[in-house]
Design a protein around this motif. Structure first.
Motif, PDB file in Angstrom:
ATOM      1  N   VAL A 143      71.104 -41.645  68.872  1.00 50.50           N
ATOM      2  CA  VAL A 143      70.663 -42.830  68.133  1.00 50.50           C
ATOM      3  C   VAL A 143      71.854 -43.391  67.375  1.00 50.50           C
ATOM      4  N   LEU A 144      72.135 -44.655  67.597  1.00 48.88           N
ATOM      5  CA  LEU A 144      73.140 -45.361  66.798  1.00 48.88           C
ATOM      6  C   LEU A 144      72.378 -46.270  65.836  1.00 48.88           C
ATOM      7  N   ALA A 145      72.403 -45.900  64.559  1.00 52.64           N
ATOM      8  CA  ALA A 145      71.662 -46.638  63.544  1.00 52.64           C
ATOM      9  C   ALA A 145      72.657 -47.456  62.727  1.00 52.64           C
ATOM     10  N   VAL A 146      72.489 -48.750  62.749  1.00 51.50           N
ATOM     11  CA  VAL A 146      73.386 -49.646  62.013  1.00 51.50           C
ATOM     12  C   VAL A 146      72.642 -50.166  60.787  1.00 51.50           C
ATOM     13  N   GLU A 147      73.323 -50.068  59.647  1.00 43.93           N
ATOM     14  CA  GLU A 147      72.673 -50.482  58.393  1.00 43.93           C
ATOM     15  C   GLU A 147      72.768 -51.995  58.242  1.00 43.93           C
ATOM     16  N   VAL A 148      72.017 -52.656  59.072  1.00 44.81           N
ATOM     17  CA  VAL A 148      71.893 -54.105  59.000  1.00 44.81           C
ATOM     18  C   VAL A 148      70.501 -54.425  59.499  1.00 44.81           C
ATOM     19  N   GLY A 149      69.923 -55.453  58.948  1.00 42.72           N
ATOM     20  CA  GLY A 149      68.569 -55.768  59.371  1.00 42.72           C
ATOM     21  C   GLY A 149      68.281 -57.240  59.238  1.00 42.72           C
ATOM     22  N   THR A 150      67.029 -57.565  59.447  1.00 38.83           N
ATOM     23  CA  THR A 150      66.650 -58.972  59.437  1.00 38.83           C
ATOM     24  C   THR A 150      66.808 -59.593  58.063  1.00 38.83           C
ATOM     25  N   GLU A 151      66.862 -58.784  57.026  1.00 37.67           N
ATOM     26  CA  GLU A 151      67.061 -59.379  55.709  1.00 37.67           C
ATOM     27  C   GLU A 151      68.490 -59.869  55.526  1.00 37.67           C
ATOM     28  N   LEU A 167      65.135 -50.014  71.633  1.00 42.86           N
ATOM     29  CA  LEU A 167      65.767 -50.806  70.573  1.00 42.86           C
ATOM     30  C   LEU A 167      64.759 -50.963  69.448  1.00 42.86           C
ATOM     31  N   ALA A 168      65.165 -50.673  68.237  1.00 44.56           N
ATOM     32  CA  ALA A 168      64.291 -50.844  67.080  1.00 44.56           C
ATOM     33  C   ALA A 168      65.006 -51.720  66.065  1.00 44.56           C
ATOM     34  N   THR A 169      64.337 -52.766  65.627  1.00 43.01           N
ATOM     35  CA  THR A 169      64.922 -53.637  64.607  1.00 43.01           C
ATOM     36  C   THR A 169      63.959 -53.724  63.438  1.00 43.01           C
ATOM     37  N   GLY A 170      64.517 -53.692  62.251  1.00 42.04           N
ATOM     38  CA  GLY A 170      63.705 -53.767  61.051  1.00 42.04           C
ATOM     39  C   GLY A 170      64.413 -54.551  59.981  1.00 42.04           C
ATOM     40  N   PRO A 171      63.838 -54.610  58.813  1.00 46.21           N
ATOM     41  CA  PRO A 171      64.454 -55.413  57.763  1.00 46.21           C
ATOM     42  C   PRO A 171      65.799 -54.882  57.311  1.00 46.21           C
ATOM     43  N   GLY A 172      66.011 -53.572  57.400  1.00 45.42           N
ATOM     44  CA  GLY A 172      67.256 -53.043  56.862  1.00 45.42           C
ATOM     45  C   GLY A 172      68.043 -52.178  57.816  1.00 45.42           C
ATOM     46  N   GLN A 173      67.562 -52.019  59.025  1.00 50.34           N
ATOM     47  CA  GLN A 173      68.240 -51.120  59.965  1.00 50.34           C
ATOM     48  C   GLN A 173      67.930 -51.537  61.387  1.00 50.34           C
ATOM     49  N   VAL A 174      68.957 -51.375  62.220  1.00 48.61           N
ATOM     50  CA  VAL A 174      68.799 -51.580  63.667  1.00 48.61           C
ATOM     51  C   VAL A 174      69.183 -50.269  64.335  1.00 48.61           C
ATOM     52  N   ARG A 175      68.373 -49.833  65.285  1.00 46.60           N
ATOM     53  CA  ARG A 175      68.655 -48.559  65.958  1.00 46.60           C
ATOM     54  C   ARG A 175      68.702 -48.762  67.471  1.00 46.60           C
ATOM     55  N   PHE A 176      69.721 -48.207  68.082  1.00 49.66           N
ATOM     56  CA  PHE A 176      69.811 -48.132  69.540  1.00 49.66           C
ATOM     57  C   PHE A 176      69.555 -46.674  69.909  1.00 49.66           C
ATOM     58  N   GLU A 177      68.483 -46.420  70.637  1.00 50.38           N
ATOM     59  CA  GLU A 177      68.028 -45.046  70.868  1.00 50.38           C
ATOM     60  C   GLU A 177      68.053 -44.732  72.354  1.00 50.38           C
ATOM     61  N   SER A 178      68.510 -43.549  72.680  1.00 48.29           N
ATOM     62  CA  SER A 178      68.495 -43.099  74.070  1.00 48.29           C
ATOM     63  C   SER A 178      67.996 -41.670  74.126  1.00 48.29           C
ATOM     64  N   ALA A 184      67.851 -40.615  61.256  1.00 45.81           N
ATOM     65  CA  ALA A 184      68.336 -41.981  61.029  1.00 45.81           C
ATOM     66  C   ALA A 184      67.684 -42.601  59.808  1.00 45.81           C
ATOM     67  N   ALA A 185      66.479 -42.135  59.482  1.00 48.41           N
ATOM     68  CA  ALA A 185      65.789 -42.680  58.313  1.00 48.41           C
ATOM     69  C   ALA A 185      66.249 -42.031  57.018  1.00 48.41           C
ATOM     70  N   SER A 186      67.069 -40.988  57.103  1.00 52.06           N
ATOM     71  CA  SER A 186      67.542 -40.358  55.873  1.00 52.06           C
ATOM     72  C   SER A 186      68.492 -41.329  55.161  1.00 52.06           C
TER      73      SER A 186
END
Lengths: 556, 539
Positions: free
Chosen positions: A104-112, A154-165, A504-506
C-alpha cells in the motif's frame, strides 16, 4: 469515507490498452535522476515546512545507502518502521498465513487539498497516476498486480489517497518496482488527462452521511465543503503545466508511506525497498499542515423546563444535581473545580487539551511543533477558520459532533464509545421518548463522531448525563464494546491487505524519534490500535468540545 | 479474476454403481436382516450404556507430507500443517486444520449428493442444503457468524466464518440444528428461497445437462435445476433429501481454527451425540463409517472409460439437438469430452491446458479427482440474417415457414470457420512463456482470492479435494499442483492437447449438442450433422 475501489472496472480501457506480457518481469534498470525533472525543480508544497537542506538540483544518483548494521531483530508481531533518505516512510510487517503480499502506498493528500478553483483535482490526479510515466507503461501499475492474478485498488478520501495491491508473494518485486516509480515523472498529455477525468467521473459517489459543511466546520478545514469526487469543467480546461505542478506538489514520496505486509523476512523486504528508492533525491519528510479543530463557542443556556417537577425531568427545577439545570448558570454548571459535568471521565483525569496531534500552520521563523505536542505559539497560528456560531442558535441543538483524531487508537476508541452510547438503556428519570443515537463516520484522517439526541427538551444536559453514565454505571457496557471492537479489529488485520490498510490509517508521523534510515521495531498492535484499546482510553468526549448543530438536521 | 460458470457435473463419479441404485448399499444389506434386527439396532442405538468410542482417530498411512513453509510459499500453496482427522461417534468425519493464534475460525460442512437417489440429487438436495444455510443465517446475529452456501462438483458445502472464541458455541449450534425434529418449517422456507433464486435454464445449462447425461450417465434432473422442480418437489422428497444429505456418515466437517482438536474434543463429542443419522433402517454401525473423505465424496468408482464418439472420424458421435430454452437466448454449439486424470500431474496438465486456451477460446474444465470434463462453447450468432416475413394486415408472422437453410447459409459458414479457427488454435504449439504466465495467473489468483475471501483454509482444502484421488494426497495437493503446472513444458501441453482435444484426431470420447431456435440450428445441423466440417476463413 475512504473506500477502496478495485481498478479493473474503472480502468478497463487502460488495462486493455496495456498489452504487457504475462511472464515474469525482467529486473528493471535503475534510471539516473534526470537534471530537468520537474520534481527537482518544484517549490516546496504550500503550507509545508521548509526543508532543512534544499534538494540538489543536478546531483547524480546517490549511491545506495549502506545497510545499517543495527537493524533490530524482528519479532513475529513487530513491524519495521523507518524513513528513507527520500522522505518516504516505510512500514514492513510479516504475515505467514498465505503466500500473498500486500503493498500500500498511502499519500497524505486528499480531496480537502483541492484548490478552490479545481474541485475534484486530487481525486482525478490519483487516477492519472495510473497513466504511466517514463518507466511505466500506461496501466503497468495495475498490470503488475493483475497479470499474476492479484488485485489492485484505489482509495481516495478527504485526507489520504491509497494505492493498494494484493499479489502472490512471487510478484512482490514487480509491485515494489511499480510503486517506486509511480510518483516519478508522470506522463502529462491532454488525451491521457481526459481519460483520467473520465475514470474519475465514473467513480461511485456515495452520499455523505454527514453534511460536508458540518464536516468542514468540525475539522476547521474549508476544503471539506465540496464534493471531492465531482469532476468539474475546470479540470478539463487545466493547462498541462499547471497539471504537472499540481502533481508534483501533491503527490510526492516525502509525504507518503509505503506499507508492505508479506510472509518473507521484513529485513529482506526492507532491503528490497531501499534498493528501489535509493536513486531518489534526498528530501525531508513533509506532511501536510492540518490545523487543529477550531475552538467551540460557549454552550447555549439550557431551555426552561415545561414538565412538572414530579415527572422526573432532569431539567426540572429543584434538581440541582441534574446536569444542565437551568437553576444553575452554564458557568456554574461547569464550575466544579477541574471538572466539567458530563465529560466522559474514563481515565480519571481530564486532559486540558485534545489528544490529537497536528502541526502548527507554517510560520516562517517559528520552529515546527513536534508531533503530539500542541503548537508552541497558538497565537501565531493565525485566526481559525470561520465556524458557524452555534451558540447563537436559539433552538436546542440536535446534533453533537466531535472530530476523531487521525490515528488508529482514537479511531478504535471512537468506535467503541459510539457502540456503547447506542446501546445505553433509558433511565427511569429520562423522558419516555428520550433517545440518543450515535453514528461514527470512520476515515483515516477526517473521522467524525455524531450524536443525535431526540425526545428531550434539554439535549445538552441529556448528552452530558449519558456521557457521565458511560464513565460510571455503564462502564461495563463500554468495556464490552471495547472487546467487540478489538475482536473486529483482530479479524480485520489478520489478512495482509487488512493489516496494510490498518497500518496506513495509523498516525502519519511515527510516535517517538525515528532515526533517518534506521529502522525501528514497533509492535504491530501499537500501530493498529489494538494495544491502545487495552489501555487507558485516548479519545474523550466533552460536550464543550462538540460542534453543536441545530435545529433538527435531516439525515442526508 | 472472475470465472465463468463451469458445468454442473454433479456426478463425475456417476460411473459408480451407487448412483443408479435406489438405496445405499449398507441399508439394502441391512434390510435383509429383517424387522427384528432393525428393532434391535434402534434399541442399541438408544441405549446409553452402549460402549463405543465417541471419536476415532483416522490415520492416513500413505499421506504425502504437506510442504514446509518455504516450499509452500514458493509453490504458492498454503503453509498448513498435516491435519488431524477423526470420525465422531455418529460417523461424521472431521478434518481439523490448525493455524496457531488465528483469531478467526472457519468451518465447512461438505455434503456429497452423488450418492443420493437420483430423484433427490438435483433440486431436493439443493433445497436441503439451502435449509441448512438458512438456519445458520438465522443464528448469524447471535453467534456473530457469516455463512454461505457453495455448490461444487458432486457436493454442496456450507461455509461458516466466525471468531475463534465462538467455536464452541458454533459447534453447539450445529448440534441444535441437526437434532431438530421438525423440518417442515425449515424446508418450506428453503423451498421458497430456492424458488426465488432459480431461473429457467438458459441454452448453456441445457447443453451442459445433456452432455453430462450423455457422457456420464447422470440424470438430467440432477444437473438441471429448474424452478418447476422446486415447486413440484413433494414435502416427503424434501424430507428424504434432508435426511440423506445431512447423514453424518456421509458428511465431512472441515475446521480451520487456532486451537488443536483436543481443545474442542468435548464439543465435538457432543456434536457427534446430537447429530445422528435419521434413517430408521438398521445402521451397519458407526464404526463402519467411511474414514476416507474422498470415498465419501466419490465412492469407489473406477475411472470412466471414454465412449466411442468422435467428432470427425468414424464413428462420429451424433449431434444432438436440444429444444431452445423457454426464454429464448442465444443459440450455441457445445462440444464436450471426458478425460481420465488418474495422476496429479495429469490433473495439473488438464488445468494448465484449459487456462492456456481460455485466453482465446471458451474452454472450460471441471475436475474431480480421477476424471475431468472439458467443454468447448461455440455461440451461434445469426450474422446477416434477415427478419422473418410478416403479414402487414394481420401484424403476425407470415404463415409460410422461413426459407429452408442450406449448408451454404451464412451462419453455417461462420460456424465452419469458427471451428476451423478452434481446431487450428488447439494445434498450435504453445510458447513456454505463455504457459508460465497462464500457470502463474491461475495459481496466483487462487491464493489472492483466498486472501480476499478471509484466508479460509477450508475453501482451499475443498479445492485440494478435487485435486486428489486419495486422502493421503490432499494436504500436499495444492503445492504439487503448482509445481506440476509450472514444470509443464510446451511438448507436454502439445501432447496432451493432441491426444484429448484435437477436434479431428483425438481419442474417442466426445459428445456434442446444439441448442437454439430453429432458424439458427437447422443450417448448422445440415452442415455439421455428419461430423465436423471446417472451412478456412478468408485471408
Amino acid at each position: 469515507m475512504l473506500a477502496a475501489r478495485p481498478l479493473a472496472a474503472a480502468c478497463a480501457g487502460l488495462a486493455l490498452a496495456f498489452a504487457g506480457p504475462a511472464g515474469a518481469r525482467a529486473e528493471p534498470p535503475q534510471s539516473p535522476v534526470p537534471t530537468d525533472s520537474p520534481l527537482l525543480a518544484r517549490a516546496a508544497p504550500a503550507g509545508a515546512q521548509a526543508p532543512a537542506e534544499p534538494a540538489p538540483a543536478a546531483a547524480p544518483a546517490p549511491a545506495a545507502a549502506p545497510v545499517p548494521t543495527d537493524s533490530p531483530a524482528v519479532a513475529a508481531d513487530t513491524a519495521l518502521d523507518l524513513v528513507l533518505p527520500c522522505g518516504l516512510r516505510v512500514l514492513v510487517a510479516r504475515d505467514l498465513s498465505l503466500p500473498v503480499a500486500a503493498v500500500v502506498l498511502a499519500v497524505e493528500v486528499g480531496t480537502e487539498d483541492d484548490p478552490a478553483e479545481y474541485p475534484g483535482l486530487v481525486h482525478a490526479l490519483a487516477y492519472h497516476l495510473h497513466q504511466g510515466n517514463r518507466e511505466l507503461r500506461p496501466g503497468e501499475t495495475i498490470a503488475a498486480a493483475q497479470d499474476a492474478g492479484g488485485a489492485h485498488f484505489l482509495a481516495t478520501g478527504p485526507g489520504q489517497v491509497r494505492f493498494e495491491s494484493l499479489v502472490p508473494v512471487s510478484r512482490l518485486a514487480e509491485v515494489l518496482y511499480a510503486e517506486s516509480q509511480r510518483l516519478r515523472f508522470p506522463t502529462i498529455d491532454r488525451a491521457r488527462w481526459d481519460m483520467s477525468l473520465a475514470w474519475a467521473a465514473s467513480d461511485v459517489r456515495p452520499p455523505p452521511r454527514i453534511r460536508r459543511e458540518l464536516l468542514a466546520a468540525l475539522h476547521g478545514a474549508p476544503g471539506l465543503v465540496h464534493d471531492g469526487r465531482a469532476v468539474g469543467k475546470s479540470l478539463s480546461g487545466m493547462v498541462l503545466n499547471a497539471l504537472s505542478a499540481q502533481l508534483a506538489n501533491k503527490f510526492s514520496y516525502s509525504r507518503a508511506t509505503l506499507i508492505v505486509v508479506a510472509p518473507e523476512d521484513p529485513t529482506a523486504i526492507l532491503q528490497q525497498v531501499r534498493d528501489r528508492f535509493a536513486d531518489l533525491p534526498l528530501a525531508q519528510r513533509s506532511l501536510p499542515t492540518r490545523p487543529p479543530p477550531p475552538a467551540r463557542s460557549p454552550l447555549p443556556a439550557a431551555p426552561a423546563p415545561t414538565a412538572p417537577a414530579t415527572s422526573g425531568n432532569p431539567a426540572a427545577p429543584g434538581n440541582p444535581a441534574a446536569p444542565g439545570n437551568p437553576a444553575a448558570s452554564p458557568a456554574k454548571s461547569a464550575a466544579a473545580p477541574g471538572m466539567l459535568p458530563g465529560t466522559l471521565l474514563l481515565a480519571g483525569n481530564l486532559r486540558p487539551a485534545p489528544s490529537w496531534s497536528f502541526t502548527a500552520p507554517a510560520k516562517p521563523d517559528a520552529p515546527p511543533a513536534a508531533p503530539g505536542n500542541p503548537p508552541a505559539d497558538p497565537a501565531a497560528a493565525g485566526p481559525p477558520p470561520t465556524v458557524p456560531p452555534a451558540a447563537a442558535t436559539p433552538a436546542p441543538p440536535s446534533l453533537f459532533l466531535w472530530p476523531v483524531p487521525a490515528d488508529t487508537v482514537d479511531a478504535a476508541w471512537a468506535g467503541a464509545v459510539c457502540r456503547a452510547i447506542s446501546r445505553q438503556k433509558r433511565e427511569t428519570d429520562e423522558p419516555r421518548k428520550a433517545r440518543l443515537v450515535c453514528d461514527y463516520e470512520p476515515d483515516p484522517r477526517r473521522g467524525a463522531l455524531v450524536l443525535r439526541p431526540s425526545g428531550v427538551e434539554d439535549p445538552i444536559g441529556f448528552v452530558r448525563a449519558r456521557l457521565a453514565r458511560l464513565a460510571g454505571a455503564d462502564a461495563p457496557l463500554l468495556a464490552a464494546q471495547v472487546a467487540v471492537v478489538a475482536q473486529a479489529l483482530r479479524l480485520r488485520v489478520r489478512t495482509p491487505l487488512g493489516l496494510a490498510r490498518q497500518l496506513a490509517a495509523s498516525a502519519a508521523s511515527p510516535s517517538g524519534p525515528v532515526p533517518n534510515d534506521s529502522p525501528v521495531a514497533r509492535p504491530v498492535d501499537e500501530l493498529t490500535g489494538l494495544a491502545g484499546l487495552a489501555g487507558r482510553p485516548a479519545f474523550t468526549l466533552a460536550v464543550e468540545d462538540a460542534l453543536l448543530v441545530g435545529p433538527a438536521e435531516a439525515r442526508p | 479474476m472472475t470465472r465463468r460458470s463451469t458445468p454442473r457435473i454433479s456426478a463425475l463419479a456417476a460411473a459408480h454403481p451407487r448412483a443408479t441404485e435406489p438405496a445405499p448399499r449398507r441399508a439394502s444389506s441391512a434390510r435383509a436382516l429383517g424387522p427384528l434386527a432393525a428393532s434391535l439396532a434402534v434399541l442399541l442405538s438408544l441405549a446409553p450404556g452402549c460402549k463405543r468410542k465417541d471419536t476415532q482417530k483416522v490415520e492416513i498411512f500413505d499421506e504425502a507430507p504437506p510442504p514446509a513453509l518455504t516450499e509452500a510459499l514458493g509453490a504458492l500453496a498454503p503453509p498448513w500443517p498435516a491435519p488431524e482427522r477423526v470420525v465422531l461417534g455418529s460417523g461424521l468425519l472431521v478434518h481439523w486444520l490448525r493455524e496457531a493464534d488465528t483469531p478467526a475460525v472457519h468451518l465447512r460442512l461438505v455434503f456429497p449428493h452423488t450418492d443420493l437417489r437420483p430423484d433427490l440429487q438435483g433440486v431436493p438436495a439443493l433445497v436441503a442444503a439451502r435449509a441448512v444455510a438458512l438456519e445458520l443465517e438465522g443464528l448469524a446475529a447471535r453467534l456473530a457468524i457469516r455463512s454461505e452456501l457453495v455448490s461444487r462438483v458432486g457436493r454442496h458445502e456450507i461455509a461458516i466464518h466466525g471468531a475463534a472464541a465462538d467455536l464452541p458455541a458454533i459447534l453447539t449450534a450445529l448440534g441444535d440444528l441437526f437434532a431438530t425434529a421438525n423440518l417442515d418449517g425449515v424446508l418450506a422456507r428453503a423451498r421458497k428461497v430456492t424458488l426465488a433464486e432459480l431461473r429457467a435454464p438458459e441454452a448453456e445449462a441445457l447443453a451442459l445437462a445433456a452432455l453430462t447425461n450423455m457422457l456420464l450417465g447422470t440424470a438430467k434432473s440432477a444437473e438441471l435445476l429448474e424452478p418447476s422442480a422446486a415447486a413440484d418437489a413433494t414435502d416427503a422428497a424434501l424430507q428424504d433429501a434432508w435426511k440423506a444429505l445431512t447423514d453424518p456418515r456421509r458428511a465431512l466437517l472441515v475446521v480451520h481454527a487456532g486451537d488443536p482438536l483436543a481443545t474442542h474434543q468435548p464439543a465435538l463429542a457432543d456434536l457427534g451425540a446430537r447429530w445422528r443419522q435419521r434413517v430408521q433402517l438398521l445402521s451397519a454401525g458407526d464404526a463402519s463409517a467411511e474414514p476416507q473423505a474422498l470415498r465419501r465424496l466419490r465412492g469407489d468408482a473406477p475411472a470412466l472409460k471414454p465412449g466411442p464418439g468422435n467428432l470427425k472420424k468414424s464413428p462420429v458421435a451424433p449431434l444432438v439437438r436440444l429444444d431452445p430454452p423457454p426464454r429464448g437466448g442465444r443459440s450455441m454449439l457445445v462440444l464436450a469430452r471426458t478425460i481420465p486424470t488418474p495422476t496429479a500431474r495429469e490433473r495439473s496438465l488438464a488445468r494448465l491446458v484449459q487456462r492456456h486456451f481460455q485466453a482465446e477460446l471458451d474452454v472450460r474444465l471441471s475436475l474431480s479427482g480421477p476424471l475431468a470434463l472439458v467443454t468447448i462453447h461455440v455461440p451461434l450468432v445469426a450474422a446477416g440474417r434477415g427478419k422473418p416475413p410478416t403479414d402487414p394486415l394481420e401484424q403476425a408472422d407470415a404463415a409460410e415457414p422461413p426459407p429452408e437453410a442450406t449448408a451454404t447459409d451464412p451462419l453455417s459458414q461462420r460456424v465452419r470457420r469458427e471451428l476451423t479457427v478452434i481446431r487450428d488454435y488447439l494445434r498450435e504449439r504453445p510458447l513456454a512463456q505463455d504457459l508460465v504466465g497462464a500457470a502463474q495467473l491461475w495459481l496466483g489468483a487462487r491464493m489472492v482470492a483466498a486472501s480476499l475471501g478471509g484466508e479460509d483454509w477450508t475453501a482451499l482444502w475443498s479445492e485440494a479435494l478435487d485435486l486428489s484421488t486419495s486422502d493421503g494426497e490432499i494436504a500436499a495437493a495444492l503445492a504439487r499442483d503448482a509445481e506440476a503446472m509450472l514444470a509443464a513444458s510446451p511438448d507436454d501441453v502439445a501432447a496432451f492437447t493432441k491426444r484429448w482435444l484435437d477436434l479431428e484426431t483425438s481419442d474417442p470420447g466426445w459428445a456434442w449438442v446444439i441448442v437454439g431456435n430453429e432458424a439458427d440450428v437447422q443450417g448448422v445441423i445440415a452442415s455439421q450433422g455428419k461430423g465436423l466440417q471446417f472451412e478456412p476463413p478468408p485471408e
